[in-house]
Design a protein around this motif. Structure first.
Motif, PDB file in Angstrom:
ATOM      1  N   ALA A 114       0.416  -1.282  -0.101  1.00  0.00           N
ATOM      2  CA  ALA A 114      -0.168  -0.472  -0.159  1.00  0.00           C
ATOM      3  C   ALA A 114       0.600   1.294   0.400  1.00  0.00           C
ATOM      4  O   ALA A 114       0.231   2.508  -0.546  1.00  0.00           O
ATOM      5  CB  ALA A 114      -1.019   0.418   1.250  1.00  0.00           C
ATOM      6  N   GLU A 115       2.257   1.054  -0.156  1.00  0.00           N
ATOM      7  CA  GLU A 115       3.256   2.185  -0.232  1.00  0.00           C
ATOM      8  C   GLU A 115       2.568   3.563  -0.840  1.00  0.00           C
ATOM      9  O   GLU A 115       2.995   4.490  -0.680  1.00  0.00           O
ATOM     10  CB  GLU A 115       4.492   1.279   0.152  1.00  0.00           C
ATOM     11  N   GLU A 116       2.902   2.780  -2.125  1.00  0.00           N
ATOM     12  CA  GLU A 116       3.112   3.977  -3.581  1.00  0.00           C
ATOM     13  C   GLU A 116       1.922   5.158  -2.901  1.00  0.00           C
ATOM     14  O   GLU A 116       1.724   6.157  -4.390  1.00  0.00           O
ATOM     15  CB  GLU A 116       2.567   3.435  -4.313  1.00  0.00           C
ATOM     16  N   ARG A 117       0.297   4.418  -1.781  1.00  0.00           N
ATOM     17  CA  ARG A 117      -0.764   5.470  -2.090  1.00  0.00           C
ATOM     18  C   ARG A 117      -1.206   5.618  -0.272  1.00  0.00           C
ATOM     19  O   ARG A 117      -2.319   5.608  -0.381  1.00  0.00           O
ATOM     20  CB  ARG A 117      -2.419   4.026  -2.876  1.00  0.00           C
ATOM     21  N   ALA A 118       0.486   5.513  -0.046  1.00  0.00           N
ATOM     22  CA  ALA A 118      -0.311   5.715   1.404  1.00  0.00           C
ATOM     23  C   ALA A 118      -0.799   7.371   1.886  1.00  0.00           C
ATOM     24  O   ALA A 118      -1.328   7.752   2.597  1.00  0.00           O
ATOM     25  CB  ALA A 118       1.048   5.761   1.492  1.00  0.00           C
ATOM     26  N   ALA A 119      -0.280   8.349   0.808  1.00  0.00           N
ATOM     27  CA  ALA A 119      -0.667   9.644   0.705  1.00  0.00           C
ATOM     28  C   ALA A 119      -1.991  10.241   0.186  1.00  0.00           C
ATOM     29  O   ALA A 119      -2.860  11.185   0.497  1.00  0.00           O
ATOM     30  CB  ALA A 119       0.052  10.275   0.332  1.00  0.00           C
ATOM     31  N   GLU A 120      -2.646   8.870  -0.254  1.00  0.00           N
ATOM     32  CA  GLU A 120      -4.288   8.731  -0.549  1.00  0.00           C
ATOM     33  C   GLU A 120      -5.630   8.891   0.449  1.00  0.00           C
ATOM     34  O   GLU A 120      -4.971   8.288   1.664  1.00  0.00           O
ATOM     35  CB  GLU A 120      -4.513   7.708  -1.341  1.00  0.00           C
ATOM     36  N   HIS A 121      -6.294   9.598  -0.126  1.00  0.00           N
ATOM     37  CA  HIS A 121      -7.679   9.271   1.130  1.00  0.00           C
ATOM     38  C   HIS A 121      -8.730   9.641  -0.129  1.00  0.00           C
ATOM     39  O   HIS A 121      -8.658  10.799  -1.116  1.00  0.00           O
ATOM     40  CB  HIS A 121      -7.505  10.508   1.769  1.00  0.00           C
ATOM     41  N   VAL A 122      -9.586   8.322   0.170  1.00  0.00           N
ATOM     42  CA  VAL A 122     -10.362   8.843  -1.004  1.00  0.00           C
ATOM     43  C   VAL A 122     -11.888   9.636  -0.451  1.00  0.00           C
ATOM     44  O   VAL A 122     -12.053   9.152  -0.052  1.00  0.00           O
ATOM     45  CB  VAL A 122     -11.285   7.752  -1.856  1.00  0.00           C
ATOM     46  N   THR A 123     -12.430  10.529  -1.144  1.00  0.00           N
ATOM     47  CA  THR A 123     -13.473  11.532  -0.588  1.00  0.00           C
ATOM     48  C   THR A 123     -14.533  11.112  -1.079  1.00  0.00           C
ATOM     49  O   THR A 123     -14.593  10.734  -2.588  1.00  0.00           O
ATOM     50  CB  THR A 123     -13.739  12.454  -0.644  1.00  0.00           C
ATOM     51  N   PHE A 124     -15.799  11.214  -0.529  1.00  0.00           N
ATOM     52  CA  PHE A 124     -16.879  11.092  -1.964  1.00  0.00           C
ATOM     53  C   PHE A 124     -16.973  11.915  -2.225  1.00  0.00           C
ATOM     54  O   PHE A 124     -17.460  11.995  -4.222  1.00  0.00           O
ATOM     55  CB  PHE A 124     -18.317  11.730  -0.604  1.00  0.00           C
ATOM     56  N   ALA A 125     -16.955  12.762  -2.399  1.00  0.00           N
ATOM     57  CA  ALA A 125     -16.420  14.020  -4.248  1.00  0.00           C
ATOM     58  C   ALA A 125     -15.708  13.585  -4.953  1.00  0.00           C
ATOM     59  O   ALA A 125     -16.002  13.390  -5.668  1.00  0.00           O
ATOM     60  CB  ALA A 125     -15.617  15.595  -3.377  1.00  0.00           C
ATOM     61  N   ASP A 126     -14.225  12.797  -4.407  1.00  0.00           N
ATOM     62  CA  ASP A 126     -13.505  11.657  -5.556  1.00  0.00           C
ATOM     63  C   ASP A 126     -14.540  10.964  -6.214  1.00  0.00           C
ATOM     64  O   ASP A 126     -14.152  11.056  -7.477  1.00  0.00           O
ATOM     65  CB  ASP A 126     -13.196  11.428  -4.580  1.00  0.00           C
ATOM     66  N   ILE A 127     -15.075  10.603  -5.519  1.00  0.00           N
ATOM     67  CA  ILE A 127     -15.885   8.619  -6.363  1.00  0.00           C
ATOM     68  C   ILE A 127     -17.233   9.195  -6.752  1.00  0.00           C
ATOM     69  O   ILE A 127     -17.589   8.855  -7.858  1.00  0.00           O
ATOM     70  CB  ILE A 127     -16.412   8.171  -5.481  1.00  0.00           C
TER      71      ILE A 127
END
Length: 544
Positions: A295-308
């Protein structure tokens, strides 16, 4: 000590109120439809079976007269007036998928999808969240009069999978504490018992807020747990906090259906990279393996409702699921077990072909084995058997997933109805049909001791001989004529079925055979039954 299951027919153990949320229990889901109608609802039914005095349980109290109508209140939350809603005392109109905020995702594919309202819910319809919130508000207000003081309950908790209790029965040997074979030890030889305090006057205030225990307790699933204090504090900024004085003051709000998915996305290891890293670190500590790189390559991601809402987003690899989609790889289950040697969630940490539990061995199923179908039985000697005045044939009866509907929904939609025969239908082999003088599109009566269904016959050489299909979720409110046997309108696809409890699926407290809600339980063996089929000489729509 007595459990309710030891005397289910005692009135004090009846399920008095039942809320059914977007599920067609009384029709498409209830295996043994006519038994539900008779014993749960106490309404008209097509049941033809009679109790046998030959085989009776030894550890469950027997009542000579089985109760009818155990339920006092049935409430449906639905957007369809299907079987369950038609039998309900109250129907609360729910918003459809295109009239509310919600999430859609499964562990079968690696995307999270949003539901956003294209229009506001029409008329009195509300989202599921708004309905339950309204119920909580009214109940809490009434509780100030009827239940003003906190109540204490003792809750029985099963020996759960992914907990220390899952190895409570060494070598799969079951000792019965009620028979004096072992000492009664909660969480080991019997269920755990947890004391729960309930303040009913605070139900609404607690419903609209994310509780404070997330600040100190970890979350997780499948044996993995990890802290989310940072994300809890983050939600206070994303969703704001409750400012009303009381038990929820200062907590993150989840008052609206738009705020709920935001909370889920923030706390989930599948949509928040920081949480995913904590989950993999917990898995590393548990297994001694190096795994955070997944999961390291996506550690900075935070998927929000606006994103989806902009577009569906791929989930972040998480140890809660066994697949890995690292580097845009397609999701496939058990890849982390095979490629990274993460132990399987089993007794040995490996795949099992042999199960040494004493019940599996007693039934000869320690290893995978073929077992033939149950013996043919349409009626028992004590049942109400219809007069065999017409030519009939006995067939094995199966109910595969729906064909002209969307899973269990929209069978009664005009578009779906016009795709095929416009109502209930059963499939039968052409040679079997000829034996009973049944032609394609004839109305037939399908029956056994469990109930009766009327439908059109679909005659096809593609059907195996000796077998009948009735695709599931065919309700009885569209184009269903009467039955000559019951003088009622023909039933549903589940009318000829009943539940067959297989003892091997009741094992608990033994690693992967331990209880897990919606993960381990009876399979489709209740469909292992036979029906008699005969042509309806006269079609009566019961309209006089």
């Amino acid at each position: 000590m007595q459990f309710a299951v030891e005397d289910p027919d005692s009135s004090q153990n009846f399920p008095r109120a039942l809320f059914v949320w977007r599920s067609n229990l009384i029709s498409s889901s209830g295996k043994g439809h006519e038994y539900f109608l008779k014993h749960l609802l106490g309404t008209s039914n097509g049941l033809l079976s009679e109790d046998s005095g030959e085989l009776r349980p030894e550890e469950v109290k027997w009542h000579e007269s089985a109760p009818e109508g155990k339920l006092d209140l049935l409430v449906s939350l639905d957007f369809r007036m299907a079987g369950n809603a038609l039998h309900s005392d109250i129907v609360l109109p729910a918003a459809t998928w295109y009239e509310k905020h919600d999430l859609s995702s499964t562990d079968m594919h690696p995307f999270v999808h949003p539901l956003n309202p294209a229009i506001a819910p029409p008329w009195e319809a509300k989202s599921d969240w708004e309905i339950f919130k309204g119920l909580a508000r009214t109940f809490a207000e009434m509780a100030k009069t009827y239940l003003p003081e906190p109540k204490t309950d003792i809750v029985s908790v099963p020996l759960m999978h992914d907990s220390p209790e899952e190895i409570a029965q060494p070598f799969g040997r079951v000792l019965d504490w009620k028979k004096g074979e072992t000492e009664a030890v909660p969480g080991k030889t019997m269920p755990k018992f947890v004391v729960v305090e309930r303040d009913y006057t605070q139900i609404y205030d607690k419903f609209i807020a994310l509780g404070p225990l997330l600040r100190k307790n970890p979350v997780g699933a499948h044996g993995i747990s990890f802290p989310v204090q940072d994300q809890y504090e983050q939600l206070k900024k994303l969703n704001r906090t409750i400012d009303k004085p009381g038990v929820s003051e200062g907590l993150p709000t989840i008052e609206s259906d738009r705020q709920v998915p935001e909370a889920i996305l923030t706390l989930s290891s599948a949509t928040n990279g920081q949480v995913a890293m904590k989950a993999w670190q917990a898995e590393e500590k548990k297994t001694g393996l190096e795994l955070v790189d997944l999961a390291e390559e996506r550690a900075a991601e935070h998927v929000t409702f606006a994103d989806i809402t902009v577009q569906p987003r791929q989930v972040i690899p998480t140890p809660v699921f066994t697949g890995s989609n690292k580097g845009d790889r397609r999701y496939s289950p058990f890849t982390t077990n095979i490629e990274h040697l993460v132990p399987f969630r089993t007794l040995t940490g490996r795949q099992h072909f042999y199960l040494d539990h004493e019940i599996m061995r007693e039934y000869g199923e320690g290893l995978p084995i073929y077992k033939p179908t149950l013996p043919k039985m349409v009626f028992a000697s004590q049942d109400q058997q219809p007069a065999e005045k017409d030519q009939s044939i006995v067939l094995r009866y199966l109910t595969p997933h729906g064909k002209w509907n969307i899973h269990s929904t929209y069978q009664d939609n005009l578009h779906m109805l016009t795709l095929f025969r416009g109502g209930p239908n059963v499939w039968i082999n052409d040679q079997d049909a000829a034996e009973a003088s049944i032609s394609d599109n004839d109305w037939v009566e399908v029956y056994n001791r469990n109930g009766v269904v009327t439908a059109r016959a679909v005659v096809s050489h593609r059907m195996p001989r000796g077998t009948m299909y009735m695709y599931h979720a065919q309700d009885r409110h569209i184009n269903v004529p009467g039955s000559t046997i019951t003088n009622e309108r023909g039933g549903t696809h589940n009318s000829p079925t009943r539940i067959h409890l297989k003892p091997t699926q009741l094992i608990g407290g033994y690693a992967q055979l331990s209880y897990g809600f919606n993960y381990y339980g009876p399979i489709g063996n209740q469909r292992d039954l036979y029906v008699a089929v005969r042509k309806l000489k006269e079609v009566n729509w019961l309209e006089d």
